[in-house]
Design an enzyme around this catalytic site. Sequence first.
Site, PDB file in Angstrom:
ATOM      1  N   GLU A 202       0.739  -1.207  -0.025  1.00 39.22           N
ATOM      2  CA  GLU A 202      -0.062  -0.130   0.118  1.00 39.22           C
ATOM      3  C   GLU A 202       0.911   1.292   0.190  1.00 39.22           C
ATOM      4  O   GLU A 202       1.923   1.181   0.532  1.00 39.22           O
ATOM      5  CB  GLU A 202      -0.741  -0.031   1.184  1.00 39.22           C
ATOM      6  N   HIS A 226      -6.494 -11.065   5.613  1.00 41.12           N
ATOM      7  CA  HIS A 226      -6.553 -10.752   4.047  1.00 41.12           C
ATOM      8  C   HIS A 226      -5.337 -11.744   3.206  1.00 41.12           C
ATOM      9  O   HIS A 226      -5.847 -12.521   2.395  1.00 41.12           O
ATOM     10  CB  HIS A 226      -6.194  -9.468   3.587  1.00 41.12           C
ATOM     11  N   LYS A 311       2.774  -0.544   4.388  1.00 41.08           N
ATOM     12  CA  LYS A 311       2.224   0.575   4.318  1.00 41.08           C
ATOM     13  C   LYS A 311       3.116   1.670   3.927  1.00 41.08           C
ATOM     14  O   LYS A 311       4.234   1.426   4.174  1.00 41.08           O
ATOM     15  CB  LYS A 311       1.424   1.051   5.421  1.00 41.08           C
ATOM     16  N   LYS A 316       0.686   1.023  -4.558  1.00 39.06           N
ATOM     17  CA  LYS A 316      -0.463   0.046  -4.224  1.00 39.06           C
ATOM     18  C   LYS A 316      -0.425  -1.122  -5.138  1.00 39.06           C
ATOM     19  O   LYS A 316      -0.590  -0.974  -6.398  1.00 39.06           O
ATOM     20  CB  LYS A 316      -1.733   0.591  -4.251  1.00 39.06           C
TER      21      LYS A 316
HETATM   22  C1  BG6 Z   1      -8.412  -2.965   5.707  1.00 39.43           C
HETATM   23  C2  BG6 Z   1      -7.410  -2.849   6.359  1.00 39.43           C
HETATM   24  O1  BG6 Z   1      -8.837  -4.184   6.162  1.00 39.43           O
HETATM   25  O2  BG6 Z   1      -8.006  -3.251   4.141  1.00 39.43           O
HETATM   26  C3  BG6 Z   1      -6.626  -1.339   6.077  1.00 39.43           C
HETATM   27  O3  BG6 Z   1      -7.988  -2.483   7.966  1.00 39.43           O
HETATM   28  C4  BG6 Z   1      -6.135  -1.503   4.747  1.00 39.43           C
HETATM   29  O4  BG6 Z   1      -5.508  -0.779   6.714  1.00 39.43           O
HETATM   30  C5  BG6 Z   1      -7.189  -2.082   3.718  1.00 39.43           C
HETATM   31  O5  BG6 Z   1      -5.772  -0.383   4.123  1.00 39.43           O
HETATM   32  C6  BG6 Z   1      -6.984  -2.251   2.390  1.00 39.43           C
HETATM   33  O6  BG6 Z   1      -7.988  -2.577   1.720  1.00 39.43           O
HETATM   34  P1  BG6 Z   1      -7.983  -2.325   0.046  1.00 39.43           P
HETATM   35  O7  BG6 Z   1      -9.450  -2.986  -0.349  1.00 39.43           O
HETATM   36  O8  BG6 Z   1      -8.007  -0.959  -0.216  1.00 39.43           O
HETATM   37  O9  BG6 Z   1      -6.887  -3.174  -0.601  1.00 39.43           O
END
Ligand code: BG6
Length: 436
Positions: A202, A226, A311, A316
């Site tokens: 990210e 995730h 992060k 991304k």
């Molecule tokens: C969330 C996390 O579950 O997923 C965040 O708490 C993260 O920290 C986010 O930024 C990322 O989700 P996506 O869908 O933008 O990849």
Amino acid sequence: MKGIDCYTKDMKTTLVIFGITGDLARRKLLPALANVIEANETGDLSIIGVSRRPVDKFAVLGDHHGQLNGTTTLFQMDLDRADDYARLRDHINPQDGEQVLFYLSVPPESASGIVENLGKAGLNAPGNKLLLEKPFGRDRASAQEMIGRTATYFTEAQIYRIDHYLAKEMAQNIVTFRARNAIFSYLWNNQYIEKIEVVALESLTIEGRAAFYEQTGALRDLVQGHLLQLLALTLLPLHDDLNWDSLPDRRKAALDAILPSDPVRSVRAQYDAYREEVGNPESTVETFVSLELRSSDPQWHGVPLFLTTGKALSRKKTEVRVHFKKTNDAQSNYLIFKIQPDEGIAIDLVTKKPGYDREVEHQKLSYMYPVGTRLPDAYEQVLVDAIDGHKGLFATSGEVLRAWEILAPLQEAWRDDPAIATYPVGSDARDVLGQV
Ligand code: BG6
């Protein structure tokens, strides 16, 4: 009241959102609701937004006021007062054959109390469902406790634990691709696969979520749910035809086979502006993690499984890379599931470069969705599936507990040795890996 398995599109659904004024509701939930309502995917739906303080509906619904105003009412209550849940019950006034979904978009410390109050107010009838957001505990013990408390009032069949990565279009496509393309079914084992990498990089920082992130860190925030779920989708047994309802059991089988993490095969780091951002000069919370796992499943024996997330990185990118074994070093060997951005599937190929010199070049054989294709946001799928009662893309208590078990050795080791390296904001993930 009919059971939840009996839901049909002509039935009425009431969606009660706790935390409608929160960040998640504003960024994800309300836009997703607006889209699924517009796509006519929700049947007869009414929304009740719960807030602690008086709020203006126009301000709460923001850009989505147009699509949501007609179906939404707001309900103000004190989340700690049992009497207020009785008022809420009277306000919902569910009729026979209707279902009520309670969406808890609230900080983890509030969730258990709300669940208990809902149960005590009799709002846990079999037709009602509970949608829960992560984090599901801080470790195995706290997750077990949370699961136990929820189970006092709601059955596992009523509980929808959201891991929105499972509902991403391309995450679902990992399973479809594996199930429906014979060439790859033959190759999907340790005889042909050299290693698997799951990365979720990210560029955003923690975006002001200091209190949340100080309690959480990258391991709990991204890896526990995730990334392990994307890995499970890549490894899960798929010998027979694909049945989406069977996915939770298959993911659990994949997670069961993954061996507990090895602290020696893991690194963590923190971006250099983090401590100032959270106002804690002593913080040792990790914003970057990379670890190598192994599976005891004979199909995956000896295949390293790398998970990496961070992060404040240069970009991304979320993808699953499957590296195949080469028969010589001049070969290319990998397949990529591009989860986001530029969603698609790509195979790296070595091809002959046009010309007289018989040089070679790398080209991608790739599938990307045609320009203009609208990919539903993961939260849209979550809402549609929860309303319809499809549980295949939600995490079960068994998966949650197993994921914590896998990470327990890392959590212990990091507790004993909290020292952490830093990396500059905007770093490339490879540089962070090279430096820690
Ligand atoms: C969330 C996390 O579950 O997923 C965040 O708490 C993260 O920290 C986010 O930024 C990322 O989700 P996506 O869908 O933008 O990849």
